[in-house]
Design a protein around this motif. Structure first.
Motif, PDB file in Angstrom:
ATOM      1  N   UNK A 177      19.925 -21.349 -24.222  1.00  0.00           N
ATOM      2  CA  UNK A 177      20.914 -20.827 -25.179  1.00  0.00           C
ATOM      3  C   UNK A 177      22.269 -20.672 -24.503  1.00  0.00           C
ATOM      4  N   UNK A 178      22.279 -20.072 -23.312  1.00  0.00           N
ATOM      5  CA  UNK A 178      23.535 -19.857 -22.590  1.00  0.00           C
ATOM      6  C   UNK A 178      24.198 -21.176 -22.213  1.00  0.00           C
ATOM      7  N   UNK A 179      23.398 -22.147 -21.750  1.00  0.00           N
ATOM      8  CA  UNK A 179      23.966 -23.462 -21.393  1.00  0.00           C
ATOM      9  C   UNK A 179      24.628 -24.090 -22.607  1.00  0.00           C
ATOM     10  N   UNK A 238      21.012 -15.266 -14.649  1.00  0.00           N
ATOM     11  CA  UNK A 238      21.140 -16.607 -15.210  1.00  0.00           C
ATOM     12  C   UNK A 238      22.508 -17.226 -14.968  1.00  0.00           C
ATOM     13  N   UNK A 239      23.515 -16.399 -14.676  1.00  0.00           N
ATOM     14  CA  UNK A 239      24.893 -16.891 -14.596  1.00  0.00           C
ATOM     15  C   UNK A 239      25.066 -18.019 -13.587  1.00  0.00           C
ATOM     16  N   UNK A 240      24.622 -17.888 -12.324  1.00  0.00           N
ATOM     17  CA  UNK A 240      24.848 -18.986 -11.369  1.00  0.00           C
ATOM     18  C   UNK A 240      24.225 -20.306 -11.814  1.00  0.00           C
ATOM     19  N   UNK A 241      23.007 -20.239 -12.370  1.00  0.00           N
ATOM     20  CA  UNK A 241      22.336 -21.463 -12.808  1.00  0.00           C
ATOM     21  C   UNK A 241      23.089 -22.131 -13.949  1.00  0.00           C
ATOM     22  N   UNK A 242      23.590 -21.332 -14.894  1.00  0.00           N
ATOM     23  CA  UNK A 242      24.307 -21.894 -16.039  1.00  0.00           C
ATOM     24  C   UNK A 242      25.630 -22.507 -15.573  1.00  0.00           C
ATOM     25  N   UNK A 243      26.339 -21.827 -14.677  1.00  0.00           N
ATOM     26  CA  UNK A 243      27.576 -22.391 -14.128  1.00  0.00           C
ATOM     27  C   UNK A 243      27.276 -23.713 -13.423  1.00  0.00           C
ATOM     28  N   UNK A 244      26.171 -23.747 -12.672  1.00  0.00           N
ATOM     29  CA  UNK A 244      25.799 -24.966 -11.972  1.00  0.00           C
ATOM     30  C   UNK A 244      25.551 -26.126 -12.915  1.00  0.00           C
ATOM     31  N   UNK A 245      24.911 -25.871 -14.052  1.00  0.00           N
ATOM     32  CA  UNK A 245      24.673 -26.922 -15.042  1.00  0.00           C
ATOM     33  C   UNK A 245      25.997 -27.468 -15.566  1.00  0.00           C
ATOM     34  N   UNK A 246      26.925 -26.584 -15.894  1.00  0.00           N
ATOM     35  CA  UNK A 246      28.216 -27.024 -16.423  1.00  0.00           C
ATOM     36  C   UNK A 246      28.993 -27.831 -15.392  1.00  0.00           C
ATOM     37  N   UNK A 247      28.944 -27.405 -14.136  1.00  0.00           N
ATOM     38  CA  UNK A 247      29.657 -28.143 -13.082  1.00  0.00           C
ATOM     39  C   UNK A 247      29.071 -29.537 -12.924  1.00  0.00           C
ATOM     40  N   UNK A 254      32.381 -30.097 -15.590  1.00  0.00           N
ATOM     41  CA  UNK A 254      33.369 -29.027 -15.703  1.00  0.00           C
ATOM     42  C   UNK A 254      33.820 -28.596 -14.302  1.00  0.00           C
ATOM     43  N   UNK A 255      35.100 -28.256 -14.160  1.00  0.00           N
ATOM     44  CA  UNK A 255      35.520 -27.670 -12.893  1.00  0.00           C
ATOM     45  C   UNK A 255      35.010 -26.225 -12.841  1.00  0.00           C
ATOM     46  N   UNK A 256      34.945 -25.672 -11.629  1.00  0.00           N
ATOM     47  CA  UNK A 256      34.276 -24.381 -11.460  1.00  0.00           C
ATOM     48  C   UNK A 256      34.942 -23.274 -12.280  1.00  0.00           C
ATOM     49  N   UNK A 257      36.276 -23.209 -12.219  1.00  0.00           N
ATOM     50  CA  UNK A 257      36.973 -22.122 -12.917  1.00  0.00           C
ATOM     51  C   UNK A 257      36.722 -22.185 -14.421  1.00  0.00           C
ATOM     52  N   UNK A 258      36.795 -23.403 -14.987  1.00  0.00           N
ATOM     53  CA  UNK A 258      36.565 -23.545 -16.434  1.00  0.00           C
ATOM     54  C   UNK A 258      35.125 -23.222 -16.791  1.00  0.00           C
ATOM     55  N   UNK A 259      34.186 -23.637 -15.919  1.00  0.00           N
ATOM     56  CA  UNK A 259      32.773 -23.343 -16.168  1.00  0.00           C
ATOM     57  C   UNK A 259      32.533 -21.838 -16.166  1.00  0.00           C
TER      58      UNK A 259
END
Length: 385
Positions: free
Chosen positions: A53-55, A9-18, A22-27
């Motif tokens: 939930x993670x998002x 799930x991690x890549x998808x959640x990071x993608x949503x935040x970006x 959000x910048x990548x590092x902060x996400x």
């Protein structure tokens, strides 16, 4: 230990935040903190939708980090703005006053209202108009803010984001003013924004300064004789201040290169595309729609959706613009004016005339009301045999 299911799930959640800004590092940092929280709570209380939930958890972590960083910058700026001990000089304390009025004990809405009143010199009615809320509501916010900070030492600087919002509203009040004394507010806001930009490398500070400059560059062409409002499509672009535009674009490009997009930078990018176009017809409306999409991801503002509908109407045709407008609340300020413009472009002159008349009745300023009244008469004239 992170399970395989969580790891997937991690890549998808990071993608949503970006995508939300959000910048990548902060996400990535925010998602890692959310994962730790998940490992602590899920064994006893598993969520029905792990990704959602993670998002939600990661986005809260990101917002907390942004607010913490903004408060830290506010504290650092307060130190920079602290005058040295000794005799009082003629130093400019306006910027410091902005931060002190945005006191950390105040809710953001109250801090904004108090600062606009105390520093910007706006009336309660002007502040209410800027916020699209009743005048009594603003009066209560100011009164409560004064009571809350009464007796408190004003030695804690307020939030940088609140200060930026106040500067933005002060500029808008001056930019759309009819009287010279209020027009000066736009120049004052730009002056303070320059000071703030010199003290911090926050790209949103630069984005706000760029936005102000790009708008102010065409201020002389926005009104005609007797304060007559001139819409963007009819402005004499040869009279726009090209030096101010060039400065605003350069500041914006440097801010965007930091890859920390915020709503002021996105607004400035839209203003830059308008400033760069030789005419309305030659404007890159497709790119403007894309920037509005970025702005929506950051703000989810109904006003942004309204402006986006206009851009969609220019990029993809009036019917597409009306479709984009269909989901918005008709009571939204200027909704009727936008609908009138799109219906006219679609060839429905009768409906356009009705909507222009409706918009003129709900206009918030005399120049806007008069402009919409003229538009009503113009379209009605087109309907006559």
């Amino acid at each position: 230990m992170i399970t395989d299911g969580l790891r997937e799930l991690v890549p998808a959640v990071i993608g949503v935040l970006v995508r939300r800004g959000a910048d990548f590092a902060s996400a990535e940092d925010a998602v890692q903190e959310a994962l730790i929280r998940a490992l602590e709570t899920w064994p006893d209380d598993p969520p029905r939708d792990p990704k959602a939930w993670l998002v939600a958890a990661a986005w809260r972590k990101f917002l907390d980090a942004v607010r913490s960083e903004s408060s830290r910058q506010g504290r650092e700026l307060a130190v920079d703005l602290e005058p040295p001990a000794g005799p009082v000089t003629g130093a400019d304390d306006t910027l410091r006053l902005y931060f002190l009025c945005a006191h950390p004990t105040l809710p953001p809405a109250s801090a904004v209202a108090l600062t606009l009143r105390a520093v910007g010199g706006l009336t309660t009615r002007q502040i209410a108009t800027a916020h699209l809320v009743p005048e009594a509501t603003v009066a209560q916010r100011i009164s409560r803010a004064k009571r809350r900070i009464e007796g408190l030492p004003l030695d804690q600087p307020g939030d940088l984001g609140t200060v930026l919002r106040v500067l933005y509203l002060v500029f808008n009040e001056g930019y759309g003013a009819d009287s010279p004394e209020h027009t000066d507010l736009a120049d004052e806001a730009i002056r303070i924004a320059r000071q703030l930009a010199a003290l911090t490398d926050d790209p949103e500070v630069a984005g706000l300064l760029a936005l102000m400059l790009l708008h102010h560059a065409r201020r002389a062409t926005r009104t005609g004789a007797g304060g007559r409002l001139i819409p963007l499509a009819e402005q004499d672009r040869s009279r726009w201040d090209t030096g101010m535009i060039a400065e605003g674009v350069a500041i914006l490009q440097a801010a965007l290169a930091r890859d920390r997009l915020g709503d002021y930078q996105a607004q400035a990018a839209i203003a830059a595309l308008h400033a760069d176009a030789p005419s309305t017809a030659e404007t890159d409306w497709v790119q403007i729609v894309e920037w509005y999409d970025e702005l929506l991801a950051l703000t989810d503002s109904p006003v942004v959706r309204l402006n986006r509908a206009v851009a969609v109407g220019e990029a993809d045709g009036a019917q597409a613009g009306l479709a984009a407008l269909a989901d918005l609340d008709p009571d939204l300020p200027r909704h009727a004016a936008v609908a009138a413009h799109l219906h006219e472009r679609a060839g429905d002159l009768a409906r356009a005339a009705e909507l222009y008349a409706e918009a003129s009745r709900t206009a918030t300023s005399v120049p806007e009301r008069d402009h919409l009244t003229r538009e009503t008469a113009r379209v009605r004239q087109l309907l006559r045999p």
